[in-house]
Each structure stands twice: as C-alpha cells, then as structure tokens.
Write an enzyme that holds these catalytic residues in place. Sequence first.
Site, PDB file in Angstrom:
ATOM      1  N   TRP A   1       0.857  -1.195   0.000  1.00  0.00           N
ATOM      2  CA  TRP A   1       0.000   0.000   0.000  1.00  0.00           C
ATOM      3  C   TRP A   1       0.891   1.242   0.000  1.00  0.00           C
ATOM      4  O   TRP A   1       1.848   1.313   0.791  1.00  0.00           O
ATOM      5  CB  TRP A   1      -0.882  -0.035   1.252  1.00  0.00           C
ATOM      6  CG  TRP A   1      -1.819   1.124   1.422  1.00  0.00           C
ATOM      7  CD1 TRP A   1      -2.566   1.734   0.465  1.00  0.00           C
ATOM      8  CD2 TRP A   1      -2.125   1.791   2.652  1.00  0.00           C
ATOM      9  NE1 TRP A   1      -3.324   2.740   1.014  1.00  0.00           N
ATOM     10  CE2 TRP A   1      -3.059   2.793   2.358  1.00  0.00           C
ATOM     11  CE3 TRP A   1      -1.697   1.627   3.977  1.00  0.00           C
ATOM     12  CZ2 TRP A   1      -3.583   3.643   3.337  1.00  0.00           C
ATOM     13  CZ3 TRP A   1      -2.213   2.466   4.940  1.00  0.00           C
ATOM     14  CH2 TRP A   1      -3.149   3.466   4.631  1.00  0.00           C
TER      15      TRP A   1
ATOM     16  N   ASP B   1      -1.498  -6.197   9.074  1.00  0.00           N
ATOM     17  CA  ASP B   1      -2.391  -5.112   8.658  1.00  0.00           C
ATOM     18  C   ASP B   1      -3.675  -5.781   8.164  1.00  0.00           C
ATOM     19  O   ASP B   1      -3.690  -6.405   7.105  1.00  0.00           O
ATOM     20  CB  ASP B   1      -1.721  -4.292   7.543  1.00  0.00           C
ATOM     21  CG  ASP B   1      -2.591  -3.116   7.120  1.00  0.00           C
ATOM     22  OD1 ASP B   1      -3.748  -3.031   7.574  1.00  0.00           O
ATOM     23  OD2 ASP B   1      -2.113  -2.287   6.319  1.00  0.00           O
TER      24      ASP B   1
ATOM     25  N   LYS C   1     -13.747  -0.591   5.791  1.00  0.00           N
ATOM     26  CA  LYS C   1     -14.318  -1.311   4.642  1.00  0.00           C
ATOM     27  C   LYS C   1     -15.413  -2.269   5.082  1.00  0.00           C
ATOM     28  O   LYS C   1     -16.486  -2.301   4.496  1.00  0.00           O
ATOM     29  CB  LYS C   1     -13.238  -2.099   3.903  1.00  0.00           C
ATOM     30  CG  LYS C   1     -11.875  -1.469   3.859  1.00  0.00           C
ATOM     31  CD  LYS C   1     -11.771  -0.336   2.876  1.00  0.00           C
ATOM     32  CE  LYS C   1     -10.576   0.526   3.242  1.00  0.00           C
ATOM     33  NZ  LYS C   1      -9.794   1.088   2.258  1.00  0.00           N
TER      34      LYS C   1
HETATM   35  C1  LMR Z   1      -6.728   2.384  -0.468  1.00  0.00           C
HETATM   36  O1  LMR Z   1      -5.675   1.733  -0.517  1.00  0.00           O
HETATM   37  O2  LMR Z   1      -7.258   2.861  -1.469  1.00  0.00           O
HETATM   38  C2  LMR Z   1      -7.411   2.570   0.860  1.00  0.00           C
HETATM   39  O3  LMR Z   1      -6.715   1.916   1.852  1.00  0.00           O
HETATM   40  C3  LMR Z   1      -7.708   3.979   1.176  1.00  0.00           C
HETATM   41  C4  LMR Z   1      -6.490   4.799   1.483  1.00  0.00           C
HETATM   42  O4  LMR Z   1      -6.518   5.500   2.505  1.00  0.00           O
HETATM   43  O5  LMR Z   1      -5.512   4.790   0.735  1.00  0.00           O
END
Ligand code: LMR
Length: 399
Positions: free
Chosen positions: A130, A211, A246
């Site tokens: 992420w 996570d 979510k």
């Molecule tokens: C995402 O990866 O799109 C979500 O986890 C929202 C975010 O805050 O980035």
Amino acid sequence: MFETLEMAPADPILGLTAAFKQDTNPDRINLGVGVYKDGDGNTPVFNSVQRAEARILDRQTTKDYLLISGAPEYAAVVQALLFGPEHEIVTGQRAATVHAPGGTGGLRVAGDFVHKLYPEAKIWLSDPTWANHPNIYAHAGVAVETYPYFEMETNDLDFDAMRDALKNVPEGDVVLLHGCCHNPTGIDPTPEQWEEIADVAGARGWIPLVDFAYHGLGDGLEQDRRGLMAFCRSCAELMVSSSFSKNFGLYNERVGALTVVASTPEAANALMSQVLICIRANYSNPPAHGAAIVTEVLNDSGLRPQWEDEVAQMRNRINRMRALFVDTLERKGVRRDFSFIARQRGMFSFSGLTGRQVDALREEYAIYMVGSGRINVAGITEANIDYLCESIAAVLRRS
Ligand code: LMR
C-alpha cells in the site's frame, strides 16, 4: 517563512479522488481509492449500522472524552473478532487493544512505539505494498526494508523469494503482512504458505505486524483469519492493526484498532502503558462514534447476523465483478489474458497496465486508477463495465 515553499505532490491514492471529483465527464469512473460501490455505484450506509446509530443517539447523554485507549467494550469486541472469544490470547489476557483512528492510525501508533522503544528495529514491507505504508513509517522515523512478494510474469505470489527473504530478517525487526486481500495485488498466501511464514517468524524471532484492513472481503470472516491464526500459533508476540472502514463502511468515522499481543498479561500491560504515551502525544484520545457503532453491532444478536450478511453481499458482488470484468474484456476483443483478476481477492487487483496506459485512461476516458495499475474492482458496476472494457481495449490496441 512559508513564501518559498513548493507544492507537495498529491497523494497517489486520495489525490486521485480530488481530481476525479473535478472531472466533468459524465462517464467518469473512479477505480482509485479503495471504497466499496454497490450495483448502483453508491457507497451506502449499512442497514445494521443505521440501526445501531439510531439506538446510540437515542441513549446518548454525554460527549465526554474516552480513555486514551478508547472504550474497553470496543477493545473486547475487537479482540473477540480477531482471535475468537475463547482464544487463549483473549482468556489469558495477553492482548491489549487501543482504538486508533482508522487502520492508518493503528499502523502509525505501532510505528511510533517501535521507534521510541526499539530505535534500531526496522519495519519490513512487501514489494509492492500500500502506497501509504512507507510514508507512515518514514514519518514515524522507522527505517524500512522490503521483501519480495509479487511475480509479474505469472501474476502470482513469489512465495519462495518471500519466504527466503523473511528467513533473513533479523530478530527483533518487525514484518508487516497483509492479513488478507493484499493491497495492491489482491494475492494472498495459501493456508499452507501462511503456516510456513508463521514458522519462519517463530524460528527467526521477528515480530509480525498484521495489517488487517479487509477482514471479511476475501473468502469470509472465518477464512480471512487464517494468516493471523497461524501467527498466533507460532509467535508469542505480535501486533495487529485492524480497520472497520471497509467491512462496516465506516470510512469517515475513522474507526480502527491496534492490538498488541505479549507473552504474559504483565508484559501486555507494560506495552500498553507505552502505547498510551505515544497516543497522548499524537491525537490524545480517539473519536467515539464509530467504535460505539461497531460495539453495538457485534454485541447484538439481531444486528450481528445482519452485518455478516451485508459483508457477504459486498464480497459476493466484488467477486461477481471480477468474473464479469475478465469476460467483458475478452468479449471486447482484448487478447491479453486477464483471468488472474478472477482468482484474486478483496478490493484490489494489479491490472498489469503501464503508467502510460493508466494516464491515457484517465486523460482520454476519465477512468481513474492508481499509477501502479492497481484497480479497485469494487468500483466496477454493470452500468460502467462496457465503457470501462471498451476504453481499456482501445488503449491496449495502440500500445
Ligand atoms: C486504499 O488503498 O485505497 C485505501 O486503503 C484507502 C487509502 O486511505 O488509501
């Protein structure tokens, strides 16, 4: 002092939403940020959440501060959901949970106390991960390393490389693992692979930081805990950052948690006391409303099955859209094999589209996806699928 400042770059995910909102193309599609859309393209409030909120508002008498750790009832439901109410970690009081503002808050609190208590420790992130993970730990002052995860040729987990890298992580470092629905790839280890990874953690003595932001969106609430359960079996110490953005649709209530597990209740208490100092110096104490909703729903024998059903509907719709996306791309004449998208889980898939193709889709067709080619499958609907696949086909044809 501020006059010479340069503009900072837009956030690679949330910045897309800002751009999308300004786009006037009536066909625009947002496959950027991980927000669920129903079949009509809306992000509705869950029925179970609405009912819980009505009850909470009805009986609310104060807006007094919560404890630094949040409401104890919330901590209890979080632990029961993560580990199961009868798990030895819970009954043996080896876990301590704080209500953090969203999963991001939980990850940041973990980074803050790692930095404070173990300044030499590094945090290992999957490659890719992420986009906000490296950002969070850079700001917490924790050094970051990466371990291999994705094999581009096969669109699959590069398990051997992952396991071999994790065998070399030093004792006392922290390894961040996506509990389910890996963001951005949508590829998770199999149950057997989770067991192997957990054995490596136990043998090497690194600390898993799970996570867990998409619990219930993969294969089911029970099935999605397989990785976490493997670590509970093999490691006396671990951390979990969980989120209800979510799986309760509570995005803007900022309701998440950091749970730390230690080998004894005394160690868990001491760890908790350190975590509280980090929180007090950061946001002081958490917001109440979202956690109250989650507590009400999970503790109520009428609301809980309704919520579980709503999570299942969401999960099933996402999986239907995965299959529809693969079929429609084929029907629109795309020759490239996208069948891997139907095998992946959760909101995201790595489409394999290049940065240039992503830019073309945004600039010419008002289709927004993250620069890495990550798409939010939950943003696909029966109404936008044809336009989406025709646009991708057109961009691929000229590449
Ligand atoms: C995402 O990866 O799109 C979500 O986890 C929202 C975010 O805050 O980035």
